[in-house]
Design an enzyme around this catalytic site. Structure first.
Site, PDB file in Angstrom:
ATOM      1  N   ASN A  48      19.728  15.755 -43.100  1.00 29.80           N
ATOM      2  CA  ASN A  48      20.086  16.139 -41.736  1.00 29.80           C
ATOM      3  C   ASN A  48      18.845  16.362 -40.884  1.00 29.80           C
ATOM      4  OD1 ASN A  48      22.806  16.091 -42.320  1.00 29.80           O
ATOM      5  ND2 ASN A  48      23.040  18.310 -42.441  1.00 29.80           N
ATOM      6  N   ARG A 372      31.199   2.413 -37.758  1.00 27.76           N
ATOM      7  CA  ARG A 372      30.465   2.504 -39.023  1.00 27.76           C
ATOM      8  C   ARG A 372      31.400   2.066 -40.146  1.00 27.76           C
ATOM      9  NH1 ARG A 372      25.870   5.493 -37.791  1.00 27.76           N
ATOM     10  NH2 ARG A 372      26.133   7.163 -36.259  1.00 27.76           N
ATOM     11  N   ARG A 402      23.946   4.484 -34.320  1.00 21.34           N
ATOM     12  CA  ARG A 402      22.638   4.944 -34.787  1.00 21.34           C
ATOM     13  C   ARG A 402      22.498   4.917 -36.303  1.00 21.34           C
ATOM     14  NH1 ARG A 402      21.790   9.872 -31.990  1.00 21.34           N
ATOM     15  NH2 ARG A 402      20.786   8.646 -30.368  1.00 21.34           N
ATOM     16  N   HIS A 432      32.913   3.968 -29.317  1.00 20.94           N
ATOM     17  CA  HIS A 432      33.073   4.911 -30.419  1.00 20.94           C
ATOM     18  C   HIS A 432      34.548   5.097 -30.774  1.00 20.94           C
ATOM     19  CE1 HIS A 432      32.629   9.093 -32.249  1.00 20.94           C
ATOM     20  NE2 HIS A 432      31.715   8.400 -32.896  1.00 20.94           N
ATOM     21  N   TYR A 465      35.008  12.989 -45.642  1.00 24.92           N
ATOM     22  CA  TYR A 465      35.090  13.439 -44.248  1.00 24.92           C
ATOM     23  C   TYR A 465      36.555  13.775 -43.968  1.00 24.92           C
ATOM     24  CZ  TYR A 465      30.497  11.540 -42.773  1.00 24.92           C
ATOM     25  OH  TYR A 465      29.160  11.280 -42.610  1.00 24.92           O
ATOM     26  N   ARG A 561      32.323  22.346 -35.902  1.00 22.71           N
ATOM     27  CA  ARG A 561      31.477  22.236 -37.088  1.00 22.71           C
ATOM     28  C   ARG A 561      30.001  22.429 -36.757  1.00 22.71           C
ATOM     29  NH1 ARG A 561      31.137  16.703 -38.414  1.00 22.71           N
ATOM     30  NH2 ARG A 561      28.964  16.648 -37.828  1.00 22.71           N
ATOM     31  N   HIS A 589      35.442  16.570 -39.613  1.00 18.62           N
ATOM     32  CA  HIS A 589      35.145  15.507 -38.660  1.00 18.62           C
ATOM     33  C   HIS A 589      36.293  15.237 -37.688  1.00 18.62           C
ATOM     34  CE1 HIS A 589      34.006  11.221 -37.576  1.00 18.62           C
ATOM     35  NE2 HIS A 589      32.844  11.828 -37.489  1.00 18.62           N
TER      36      HIS A 589
END
Length: 714
Positions: A48, A372, A402, A432, A465, A561, A589
């Site tokens: 992270n 992703r 990213r 997204h 997730y 979160r 998530h």
């Protein structure tokens, strides 16, 4: 009149992010977690922080370099932010290594697993490692001298390197410096011949360094880890004729970004450290010293060597609803909507939704967004097969996701090769949104089947997730999704949607309207309340709206979160706002937006967080749950999470996050509760299948010798 723009009402975004990473670090310290999972949490904090430096700290550094001095919502200039976060990050790095050296390594040693240093090795082990070094490492190692004719070499991002200080045997002066990159060819951790004993690759290299510098005396060697500026700057304008080529070009440039952080071993001498800092052109405030192995992600590599299931979380697989089996899938969705709560509900039905559509002769077209995906995505494979079967397949691959840019460029090329029409996103915007549209011919009519979700179409991360997804054949939602794809792939301005809300702009304005409605209800004495769950809250204008709701007496319950720039408990500003953060086995998530609406709650799911980028610079979708049963299920999920008192931290007025006081209260771990509920569902399903199989086994056959009186058909 309260001025909601005052800086004292906001927390700096980066300081808030570091507080989130500290909550992850708490899980590494928590002895209630299995030992290997604690080690995994510690490795996560390293990953992270590395990514945060590569992007966020790098962005601030870029702002300083161009003279940008505008203050953020908390009143800090980029220079001041860098000063503050460098200090806080340094403190967090120190805590990471305290957890490693004082807690995890001793605990692993007690379990019989040892990470040895060169000083701990026996003669036999040294002999074993010398053979390994000569055969595996020596051929690939490249020592690089640094002098007037040989400049400091390029050291790639996220690499371990060894700095060496030398002198010639006959010289008194120690004036020679060299560096070499630790090779990745053999892995980071090497198993020794003795059971459960291991050593790091950099320790092996240092042990045999003299063989790389014959005729010289090694005075000192040190390991250091380099992180570079990895922010990808894509020119989303008309001067860029091909966005795919631009991304590929920028990926090559990114690898040579400025060094943004370097971490040294604590044993590094002051003279060598200063010399390397100067050669790396990194600010001294972002050069950190640590007491232990550098780059804690080695823990993940190490633990893969060890088979100790009792030191991990128990294995878990999500529930597979039998109604969503491939042979029933379209018929089931035609008759009712289905809500999937991952990972407690398996991601398999989403994969099979696309796989089934790819093979179904009645399916005419598949349209999908991909942000992703996994390295071996079954979804991408199914989309290619669908195109090869003659179906119209259109996929928007967001190649600007990213750190997934290279992977997404690969998949975009592969899909094109198989005949899929690929769109590379929109200029100036990241797409997204998470949506699939399947167009199917049924009885001389066309029906649209839709999946909308809060998370990515990644079959790997879907196992850890938490996300929510909706499978529906609702005609209005289907029409809206069709319009969305017309916008994404062509020139279209539908003017309105029946049920969907889309950013940029649309989601922001819609949430404003819902908050304003709750404010009006509260002032009128009606039932009012806001319940939201998302990953981050950093949009200043949205925070002001929530402050206005609190000022009107609306109870605002937020499960966040990560980042939250909002402050709680400020008199006349945020007295009715409560913020919880859950960090546990699964990464939270999902995004839920719920408004009390005078006792008739409205519930929405979304791909968007309440961040400026999501609301203004990304294509995001927010969609309603029209079905009362599904709406109530999501509200129940929220309530269970709200009452979690094991993995929840509550934001305090002083900005800290504190665990709930559990004295005299039964423990409630929401993630564990959902997991146990899933196991019950699976057990009930298994019993039902066994019962059905038993009935079929003993059901009388069409046998004339079996009397109806003794079990024949009724």
């Amino acid at each position: 009149m309260v001025d909601f723009k005052r800086t004292k009402y906001y927390v700096n975004r980066e300081i808030s992010w570091l507080a989130f990473n500290d909550r992850v670090l708490e899980e590494a310290r928590d002895v209630q977690n299995p030992l290997f999972e604690r080690a995994n949490f510690l490795a996560i904090t390293q990953k992270n922080m590395d990514e945060w430096f590569m992007v966020r700290v790098a962005s601030l550094q870029q702002q300083v370099m161009i003279g940008h001095d505008r203050v953020d919502a908390a009143g800090l200039t980029p220079t001041k932010q860098l000063d503050e976060i460098s200090k806080v990050a340094g403190g967090q790095i120190k805590k990471q290594y305290q957890v490693l050296t004082r807690s995890l390594l001793p605990a692993l040693r007690r379990e019989g697993f040892e990470l040895l240093h060169s000083d701990d090795l026996t003669a036999n082990q040294i002999q074993f490692l010398k053979r390994f070094f000569d055969q595996e490492l020596l051929p690939v190692l490249t020592p690089m001298a640094i002098d007037t004719t040989r400049p400091f070499p390029f050291l790639a991002n996220d690499t371990l390197n060894i700095g060496v200080r030398l002198k010639k045997s006959e010289d008194k002066l120690e004036k020679y410096i060299a560096v070499l990159q630790v090779p990745e060819t053999s892995g980071r951790v090497i198993a020794l011949p003795e059971k459960n004993q291991y050593i790091l690759i950099e320790d092996i290299v240092q042990l045999f360094l003299p063989s790389l510098f014959p005729g010289y005396v090694i005075r000192e060697s040190t390991v250091f880890h380099v992180i570079r500026d990895m922010e990808l700057d894509i020119a989303d304008d008309e001067d860029t004729p091909n966005i795919l080529q631009d991304v590929q070009s920028k990926l090559q440039e990114r690898e040579r970004g400025r060094v943004i952080r370097v971490i040294f071993s604590r044993t590094t001498s002051s003279s060598l450290r200063i010399k390397l800092i100067k050669l790396l052109h990194v600010d001294e405030s972002r050069a950190y010293m640590v007491n232990g192995p550098i780059d804690l992600t080695f823990l993940n590599v190490w633990l893969k060597f060890i088979q100790a299931p009792d030191l991990k979380f128990p294995p878990f697989k999500g529930y597979n609803n039998p109604n969503l089996a491939p042979d029933k899938l379209f018929n089931s969705i035609k008759h009712q909507d289905y809500l999937l709560h991952h990972p407690y509900d398996s991601f398999k039905p989403v994969i099979e939704f696309i796989q089934t559509a790819a093979k179904d002769d009645q399916v005419l077209a598949i349209k999908m967004t991909l942000y992703r995906v996994s390295g071996k995505s079954p979804i991408v494979k199914a989309l290619g097969e669908a195109a090869q079967h003659g179906k119209q397949v259109t996929v928007l691959v967001e190649i600007k996701a990213r750190f997934d840019e290279e992977n997404n460029v690969h998949w975009a090329r592969e899909l094109e090769r198989q005949g899929v029409h690929v769109v590379y996103g929109l200029r100036g915007l990241k797409t997204h949104a998470k949506v699939v549209l399947v167009v199917r011919r049924e009885d001389d009519t066309i029906r649209r089947y839709v999946h909308l979700g809060t998370g990515n179409y990644n079959d790997v991360t879907a196992n850890f997730y938490t996300d929510l997804g909706l499978l529906t054949s609702d005609s209005e939602l289907g029409a809206d999704v069709a319009s969305i794809f017309n916008i994404l792939t062509g020139y279209s301005d539908p003017g309105y949607f029946h049920q969907l809300h889309m950013s940029p702009d649309g989601i922001r304005e819609f949430i404003y309207e819902q908050i304003d409605n709750e404010i009006a209800n509260a002032k009128a004495g009606k039932v009012a309340g806001i319940k939201m769950k998302f990953n981050s809250l950093s949009d200043e204008r949205m925070i002001r709206h929530l402050y206005q709701a609190s000022q009107a007496g609306v109870k605002v319950s937020l499960i966040i979160r990560g980042i939250t720039m909002l402050k709680v408990g400020i008199p006349e500003v945020s007295e009715t706002i409560e913020v919880h953060s859950i960090v546990g086995r699964f990464l939270e998530h999902s995004r839920i937006y719920s408004f009390e609406n005078d006792g008739n709650p409205k519930v929405y799911l979304s791909s968007a967080d309440l961040m400026t980028r999501n609301l203004d610079r990304r294509v995001e979708l927010l969609f309603p749950l029209k079905n009362d049963r599904l709406r109530d299920k999501v509200l129940s999920i929220f309530q269970i999470m709200w009452h979690d008192n094991v993995k929840t931290r509550v934001l305090q007025a002083n900005g800290s996050f504190e665990k709930k006081d559990r004295r005299g209260v039964m423990a409630l771990d929401a993630q564990e509760m959902f997991t146990q509920d899933t196991l019950v569902q699976q057990n009930n399903q298994m019993k039902q299948e066994q019962l059905t199989a038993t009935k079929q086994r003993f059901e009388p056959l069409n046998n004339p010798f079996i009397s109806e009186e003794y079990g024949g058909e009724e």
